[in-house]
Design an enzyme around this catalytic site. Structure first.
Site, short mmCIF file in Angstrom:
data_model
loop_
_atom_site.label_atom_id
_atom_site.label_comp_id
_atom_site.label_asym_id
_atom_site.label_seq_id
_atom_site.Cartn_x
_atom_site.Cartn_y
_atom_site.Cartn_z
N SER A 70 0.79 -1.21 0.01
CA SER A 70 0.21 -0.02 -0.13
C SER A 70 0.97 1.37 -0.11
CB SER A 70 -0.86 -0.07 1.23
OG SER A 70 -1.75 1.30 1.43
N TYR B 24 -1.92 -0.04 10.50
CA TYR B 24 -1.90 -0.79 9.40
C TYR B 24 -0.63 -0.35 8.57
CZ TYR B 24 -3.99 -1.12 4.52
OH TYR B 24 -4.33 -1.41 3.31
#
Length: 328
Positions: free
Chosen positions: A196, A209
């Protein structure tokens, strides 16, 4: 006046000869590196003009984690159209069966759906053994499953942070352990890590995250380097770092400057990922401006970088986040 000791003179001559040989060896090695670098740059320039050759994945066994919805479902459909055998893993049995049906209708020669909790090592190993017995050796492994908590670090419960690491990072360890040995033995395989933007830069309210995605990126890159160092043949790597997607996982999140950093359509991202796999690209950042932003991050003063991040809205991108604990 005393004469020089013959032994010392001989030792000095040997030492000088050794140094000269070492310098010549280093110079030769440098010339080889420079030559190969020039060829690599030339190859890159050529492929900017001419599309890279694309490999044929018809009949390849493609395993996708997190296939029950979102990006994973779109990836499965893309590979179905290419004639690949699909192995679908998701904790959501109903969503995964829907993907399975859609993939069959899309023309996949064979498709297998497995309910698997990627946060549980024992579950990953057990289902992996089932796949080996019932389907065969996985040749393309796509680690796509992911979860997000979207809370400030001090407000994030320990169990949710641990879950984020288990799904977003540790699952990669267990799937690689399960399927990489056969790829090495067959001298054929492709490892795909869906990381990501949050695996490249810290984001407010995404501490756990980001940490898990940084870990996934670092692990995938390390395995790539390991395959190079061990001269393992036929093992390819693709590491994907997309901006937020409209999958429901980041529902409510928005971008201040959509012309620079648009919230991405998952089908578009799936197209680009499949293209990268077929062309055997190692890195894929989406949108492309992410690569430029990472370059700026490495050269700009920290205060200037923070100002740029603030301008792009990254400090408040999670303010509208709707927590549904959805899986990618």
């Amino acid at each position: 006046m005393t004469s020089a000791d013959p032994a010392l003179t001989s030792t000095g001559t040997l030492g000088l000869s050794h140094n000269m040989a070492s310098n010549l060896k280093s110079a030769k090695k440098l010339m080889v590196v420079l030559g190969k670098s020039m060829i690599a740059f030339l190859e890159t320039m050529i492929f900017i003009i001419i599309p890279r050759p694309r490999k044929n994945v018809a009949g390849e066994i493609v395993l996708i984690t997190g296939s029950g919805s979102g990006l994973g479902r779109f990836l499965a459909l893309k590979f179905a159209h290419l004639g690949s055998v699909l192995v679908l893993w998701d904790i959501n049995e109903e969503g995964n069966e829907d993907t399975c049906r859609m993939v069959r209708e899309a023309g996949a020669p064979r498709v297998y759906a497995y309910t698997c909790d990627c946060s549980q090592k024992e579950n990953v190993y057990r289902v992996a053994e089932q796949v080996k017995k019932e389907v065969g050796d996985v040749s393309i492994l796509i680690n796509n499953a992911g979860i997000v908590t979207g809370k400030s670090f001090l407000d994030c419960p320990d169990e949710l942070m641990e879950k984020a690491f288990d799904v977003n990072f540790k699952a990669h360890l267990w799937t690689y352990k399960s399927f990489l040995p056969a790829m090495i033995a067959n001298e054929h395989g492709h490892l795909v890590c869906i990381s990501s933007l949050a695996g490249l830069i810290g984001v407010n309210k995404l501490a756990d995250y980001c940490a898990s995605k940084f870990a996934a990126f670092g692990f995938a890159e390390s395995i790539f380097i390991e395959t190079m160092a061990q001269k393992l043949k036929g093992i390819k790597t693709t590491i994907v770092c997309p901006f937020f997607m409209k999958t429901g996982m980041f529902e409510g999140c928005s971008t201040v400057h959509p012309f620079l950093l648009p919230v991405l359509e998952p089908e578009y991202v799936a197209d680009k990922i499949v293209d990268a796999i077929l062309e055997e690209k190692i890195y894929l950042n989406l949108p492309r401006i992410l690569s430029f932003l990472m370059f700026l991050k490495s050269i700009l003063p920290v205060k200037v970088s923070v100002l740029l991040v603030d301008y792009l809205g990254a400090l408040n991108v999670m303010d509208g986040f709707v927590d549904k604990n959805k899986k990618n």
